[in-house]
Design a protein around this motif. Structure first.
Motif, PDB file in Angstrom:
ATOM      1  N   PHE A 144      19.929 -15.889 -60.835  1.00  0.00           N
ATOM      2  CA  PHE A 144      21.013 -15.929 -61.820  1.00  0.00           C
ATOM      3  C   PHE A 144      20.515 -15.941 -63.265  1.00  0.00           C
ATOM      4  CE2 PHE A 144      23.027 -18.017 -58.107  1.00  0.00           C
ATOM      5  CZ  PHE A 144      24.074 -17.134 -57.923  1.00  0.00           C
ATOM      6  N   GLN A 145      19.222 -16.040 -63.499  1.00  0.00           N
ATOM      7  CA  GLN A 145      18.708 -16.250 -64.848  1.00  0.00           C
ATOM      8  C   GLN A 145      19.040 -15.131 -65.820  1.00  0.00           C
ATOM      9  OE1 GLN A 145      14.601 -17.346 -64.418  1.00  0.00           O
ATOM     10  NE2 GLN A 145      15.131 -19.451 -63.929  1.00  0.00           N
ATOM     11  N   GLU A 146      19.204 -13.949 -65.345  1.00  0.00           N
ATOM     12  CA  GLU A 146      19.525 -12.831 -66.228  1.00  0.00           C
ATOM     13  C   GLU A 146      21.012 -12.531 -66.274  1.00  0.00           C
ATOM     14  OE1 GLU A 146      17.270 -11.277 -68.178  1.00  0.00           O
ATOM     15  OE2 GLU A 146      15.817 -12.732 -67.423  1.00  0.00           O
ATOM     16  N   ASN A 147      21.816 -13.295 -65.531  1.00  0.00           N
ATOM     17  CA  ASN A 147      23.217 -12.921 -65.425  1.00  0.00           C
ATOM     18  C   ASN A 147      24.142 -14.138 -65.374  1.00  0.00           C
ATOM     19  OD1 ASN A 147      25.664 -11.665 -64.902  1.00  0.00           O
ATOM     20  ND2 ASN A 147      24.752 -10.186 -63.494  1.00  0.00           N
ATOM     21  N   GLN A 148      24.498 -14.650 -66.552  1.00  0.00           N
ATOM     22  CA  GLN A 148      25.407 -15.790 -66.670  1.00  0.00           C
ATOM     23  C   GLN A 148      26.765 -15.458 -66.062  1.00  0.00           C
ATOM     24  OE1 GLN A 148      24.902 -18.892 -68.265  1.00  0.00           O
ATOM     25  NE2 GLN A 148      27.009 -19.579 -67.945  1.00  0.00           N
ATOM     26  N   GLN A 149      27.232 -14.224 -66.231  1.00  0.00           N
ATOM     27  CA  GLN A 149      28.542 -13.832 -65.702  1.00  0.00           C
ATOM     28  C   GLN A 149      28.562 -13.886 -64.176  1.00  0.00           C
ATOM     29  OE1 GLN A 149      28.970 -10.033 -67.623  1.00  0.00           O
ATOM     30  NE2 GLN A 149      30.426 -10.871 -69.116  1.00  0.00           N
ATOM     31  N   LEU A 150      27.483 -13.475 -63.544  1.00  0.00           N
ATOM     32  CA  LEU A 150      27.403 -13.544 -62.092  1.00  0.00           C
ATOM     33  C   LEU A 150      27.418 -15.003 -61.630  1.00  0.00           C
ATOM     34  CD1 LEU A 150      27.085 -12.141 -59.362  1.00  0.00           C
ATOM     35  CD2 LEU A 150      24.619 -12.126 -59.733  1.00  0.00           C
ATOM     36  N   ALA A 151      26.686 -15.866 -62.319  1.00  0.00           N
ATOM     37  CA  ALA A 151      26.680 -17.290 -61.984  1.00  0.00           C
ATOM     38  C   ALA A 151      28.082 -17.874 -62.123  1.00  0.00           C
ATOM     39  CB  ALA A 151      25.701 -18.041 -62.882  1.00  0.00           C
ATOM     40  N   GLU A 152      28.797 -17.509 -63.174  1.00  0.00           N
ATOM     41  CA  GLU A 152      30.168 -17.988 -63.368  1.00  0.00           C
ATOM     42  C   GLU A 152      31.080 -17.500 -62.253  1.00  0.00           C
ATOM     43  OE1 GLU A 152      31.310 -16.789 -67.313  1.00  0.00           O
ATOM     44  OE2 GLU A 152      29.922 -18.203 -68.248  1.00  0.00           O
ATOM     45  N   ALA A 153      30.940 -16.233 -61.873  1.00  0.00           N
ATOM     46  CA  ALA A 153      31.784 -15.666 -60.811  1.00  0.00           C
ATOM     47  C   ALA A 153      31.525 -16.372 -59.482  1.00  0.00           C
ATOM     48  CB  ALA A 153      31.541 -14.166 -60.681  1.00  0.00           C
ATOM     49  N   VAL A 154      30.249 -16.584 -59.138  1.00  0.00           N
ATOM     50  CA  VAL A 154      29.901 -17.255 -57.881  1.00  0.00           C
ATOM     51  C   VAL A 154      30.428 -18.687 -57.890  1.00  0.00           C
ATOM     52  CG1 VAL A 154      27.970 -18.155 -56.519  1.00  0.00           C
ATOM     53  CG2 VAL A 154      27.946 -15.785 -57.294  1.00  0.00           C
ATOM     54  N   ALA A 155      30.257 -19.405 -59.001  1.00  0.00           N
ATOM     55  CA  ALA A 155      30.743 -20.785 -59.091  1.00  0.00           C
ATOM     56  C   ALA A 155      32.261 -20.834 -58.937  1.00  0.00           C
ATOM     57  CB  ALA A 155      30.320 -21.411 -60.417  1.00  0.00           C
ATOM     58  N   LYS A 156      32.972 -19.934 -59.596  1.00  0.00           N
ATOM     59  CA  LYS A 156      34.438 -19.900 -59.491  1.00  0.00           C
ATOM     60  C   LYS A 156      34.877 -19.598 -58.056  1.00  0.00           C
ATOM     61  CE  LYS A 156      35.504 -18.630 -64.238  1.00  0.00           C
ATOM     62  NZ  LYS A 156      35.963 -17.568 -65.138  1.00  0.00           N
ATOM     63  N   GLU A 157      34.182 -18.675 -57.404  1.00  0.00           N
ATOM     64  CA  GLU A 157      34.529 -18.342 -56.020  1.00  0.00           C
ATOM     65  C   GLU A 157      34.277 -19.526 -55.089  1.00  0.00           C
ATOM     66  OE1 GLU A 157      32.184 -14.828 -55.524  1.00  0.00           O
ATOM     67  OE2 GLU A 157      33.678 -13.555 -56.486  1.00  0.00           O
ATOM     68  N   LEU A 158      33.187 -20.248 -55.304  1.00  0.00           N
ATOM     69  CA  LEU A 158      32.897 -21.427 -54.478  1.00  0.00           C
ATOM     70  C   LEU A 158      33.969 -22.496 -54.664  1.00  0.00           C
ATOM     71  CD1 LEU A 158      29.022 -21.720 -54.923  1.00  0.00           C
ATOM     72  CD2 LEU A 158      30.239 -21.089 -52.831  1.00  0.00           C
ATOM     73  N   VAL A 159      34.427 -22.673 -55.904  1.00  0.00           N
ATOM     74  CA  VAL A 159      35.502 -23.633 -56.177  1.00  0.00           C
ATOM     75  C   VAL A 159      36.790 -23.164 -55.522  1.00  0.00           C
ATOM     76  CG1 VAL A 159      36.963 -24.631 -57.987  1.00  0.00           C
ATOM     77  CG2 VAL A 159      34.472 -24.553 -58.289  1.00  0.00           C
ATOM     78  N   ALA A 160      37.113 -21.870 -55.677  1.00  0.00           N
ATOM     79  CA  ALA A 160      38.359 -21.318 -55.105  1.00  0.00           C
ATOM     80  C   ALA A 160      38.384 -21.438 -53.587  1.00  0.00           C
ATOM     81  CB  ALA A 160      38.528 -19.864 -55.531  1.00  0.00           C
ATOM     82  N   MET A 161      37.231 -21.317 -52.944  1.00  0.00           N
ATOM     83  CA  MET A 161      37.151 -21.418 -51.489  1.00  0.00           C
ATOM     84  C   MET A 161      37.189 -22.865 -51.000  1.00  0.00           C
ATOM     85  SD  MET A 161      34.189 -18.735 -50.528  1.00  0.00           S
ATOM     86  CE  MET A 161      34.188 -17.055 -51.107  1.00  0.00           C
ATOM     87  N   GLY A 162      37.059 -23.805 -51.922  1.00  0.00           N
ATOM     88  CA  GLY A 162      37.037 -25.208 -51.524  1.00  0.00           C
ATOM     89  C   GLY A 162      35.659 -25.675 -51.094  1.00  0.00           C
ATOM     90  N   LEU A 163      34.641 -24.865 -51.327  1.00  0.00           N
ATOM     91  CA  LEU A 163      33.281 -25.250 -50.964  1.00  0.00           C
ATOM     92  C   LEU A 163      32.616 -26.082 -52.050  1.00  0.00           C
ATOM     93  CD1 LEU A 163      32.075 -21.883 -49.427  1.00  0.00           C
ATOM     94  CD2 LEU A 163      32.577 -23.990 -48.201  1.00  0.00           C
TER      95      LEU A 163
END
Length: 188
Positions: A144-163
């Motif tokens: 994720f070091q080169e891609n803050q947007q990807l990290a944000e998307a993955v974090a949001k998806e994990l939250v949305a899934m309840g994980l």
């Protein structure tokens, strides 16, 4: 005639790949069941419960359909948790298996890191350095070091899934990033 040959070729390729994946998965499950038998003193009857059969069936469908190694490891961990009696309720297990089917390797890597980060920070003797999951992922995981947007998307998806929960309040009134179950009770 060419269309029939193409269909036959496709069926041959998929059939071979599917058979290979099934054999590999069956060996991994057999090894996991043997480990449960040895390490947790589980008999064959202990491992033939409806709960275990349901978990093996669900996990097998996912593992054979997906080539991701991280996902297969998570599924095997889930089966070991079920067999050892450390998994959440059957309903929660079913939800977690479905979610494992939907997540990508990036999600699994992020979640795996987030589950152990508390131990890493405690060993380092420090307080959490980051107040949000994307910053933590960007600073601690190379992918994720080169891609803050990807990290944000993955974090949001994990939250949305309840994980993953955004923030969890501790008894002392402080907040930290957390998951809705402890690592010991995690389906993975």
């Amino acid at each position: 005639l060419a269309a029939v040959s193409s269909v036959s070729l496709l069926e041959a390729v998929l059939g071979v790949a599917s058979a290979r994946r099934r054999q590999e998965w069956e060996q991994q499950v057999t090894d996991a069941l043997q480990w449960l038998s040895d390490a947790h003193n589980k008999s064959e009857n202990d491992l033939r419960t409806d709960e275990m059969i349901d978990a093996v069936y669900r996990a097998s469908q996912i593992a054979i359909a997906d080539s991701t190694e991280a996902k297969r490891v998570a599924l095997l961990n889930a089966l070991c948790n079920v067999g050892a009696g450390m998994a959440p309720s059957r309903d929660r297990q079913a939800v977690m298996m479905r979610l494992l089917d939907e997540v990508t390797d990036l999600h699994i890597r992020a979640l795996g890191f987030l589950l152990i980060r508390d131990f890493i920070e405690l060993e380092a003797g420090g307080q959490p350095q980051f107040t949000d999951v994307p910053s933590l992922l960007v600073n601690k995981l190379t992918v994720f070091q080169e891609n803050q947007q990807l990290a944000e998307a993955v974090a949001k998806e994990l939250v949305a899934m309840g994980l993953l929960e955004d923030m969890v309040e501790e008894e002392n009134g402080l907040f930290h990033m957390g998951t809705p179950w402890s690592p010991g009770k995690s389906i993975t």
